[in-house]
Write an enzyme that holds these catalytic residues in place. Sequence first.
Site, PDB file in Angstrom:
ATOM      1  N   THR A  76      32.600  33.939  42.762  1.00 34.45           N
ATOM      2  CA  THR A  76      32.133  35.187  43.346  1.00 34.45           C
ATOM      3  C   THR A  76      32.976  36.343  42.807  1.00 34.45           C
ATOM      4  OG1 THR A  76      33.621  35.247  45.246  1.00 34.45           O
ATOM      5  CG2 THR A  76      31.640  33.867  45.454  1.00 34.45           C
ATOM      6  N   CYS A 334      45.299  42.937  54.792  1.00 37.82           N
ATOM      7  CA  CYS A 334      43.902  43.343  54.608  1.00 37.82           C
ATOM      8  C   CYS A 334      43.629  44.735  55.145  1.00 37.82           C
ATOM      9  CB  CYS A 334      42.970  42.347  55.304  1.00 37.82           C
ATOM     10  SG  CYS A 334      43.122  40.661  54.707  1.00 37.82           S
TER      11      CYS A 334
END
Length: 392
Positions: A76, A334
């Site tokens: 991906t 994140c």
Amino acid sequence: MSHATPGTPGRVHLDNGGRAPWHPLARQAFEQALGDGWADPRRLHAEGRRAARLLDGAREAIAAVLGARTQEVHLTPSHTASLHAAVAAAAAARHRVGSTVVASAVERAAVLHAAEHAGGGAGASAPAGGPLVVPVDRHGRVDAGAMAEAVRGPGVALAALQHANGEVGTLQPVEAVHEAARAAGVPLLVDAGASVGHVAVPGTWDLLAADPADWGGPAGVGVLAVRQRVRTAAVGPEDEDPWAPGGVSVPLAFAAAVALQAVESDRAAQEARRRALVERVRAQVARIPDVEVVGDPADRLPHVATFSFLYVDGEALVTELDRQGFAVGSGSACTASTLEPSHVLAAMGVLTHGNVRIALDRSTTEDDVDRFCAVLPEAVARVREMLGVGGL
């Protein structure tokens, strides 16, 4: 030899979680693939076939490490893309059952966000537009029994549980949760982005996402493995490869696979070496006044250490350590750019401010760690003094 930032000799980079320096063999593989794998692997001409062979070889090598079949491994554009695609595709395939995604409270923001938008069916046991979140203890570990009970509830389309938390290092009870999920007929997505390449990952998963940038491979490519028994439904734009519309970079994929093979070859030795260094850091940090050393002390990743200080601003401490020549992280890797408190630390019920996270690379030395431990108390004291709490 420590990783010095180019142009700044003597600096020590201790913020390697999610974006580690490239393994030297990854660089060599990338340069080779630039010459042999630049063409579109979907083309039928010789150049395309040569690129396709490199891509297939990369998937085969990654599959061998993950304990999967080659055809189960998909590439991906990124780890975040893998997580979003896995949640969306697995939940969409089970929309007749329901739309609820069961997840621990310390999953990555990408998983929790994707779970909010998963669905399409009735009967969900979670509020519309949100996952069913299972709380964690003070170490950041989900209770396997509570997770199993949630998975057995009505309308559950998917369960998501990280193998290890990249922010605090705590390992999760993946095997027990997978057993409960299988008994309930619910697929389990395991986020192994912080653990592949660092510790052994069990084969108890239905979908698994891994992050090459975390193990010394390049960013710009992600790994998503899906067991053949798992039903998924295509989401997003129509494309020959639904997991990576438009295809992935063959050189990046090849470099990622070579890096994974390289780190797996001496993983046990590296795991023991870095675990000893982290134990040293945790012991030294615990001596600083008003500090909370976060995460499970034993059942954890070998290279991650997190600690939070009272009367300290995390951003100020990171800046002070940077001035001293040490690159460290703070809060959630994140979501740090949002300057919001880490949702992981908040879910654990520990200090969310004054947080520092280090993630040791395979090249981090004892000297690097000792220098950091020597500088840290003074840096903490200086920040507290700047904030007017130096006497506390």
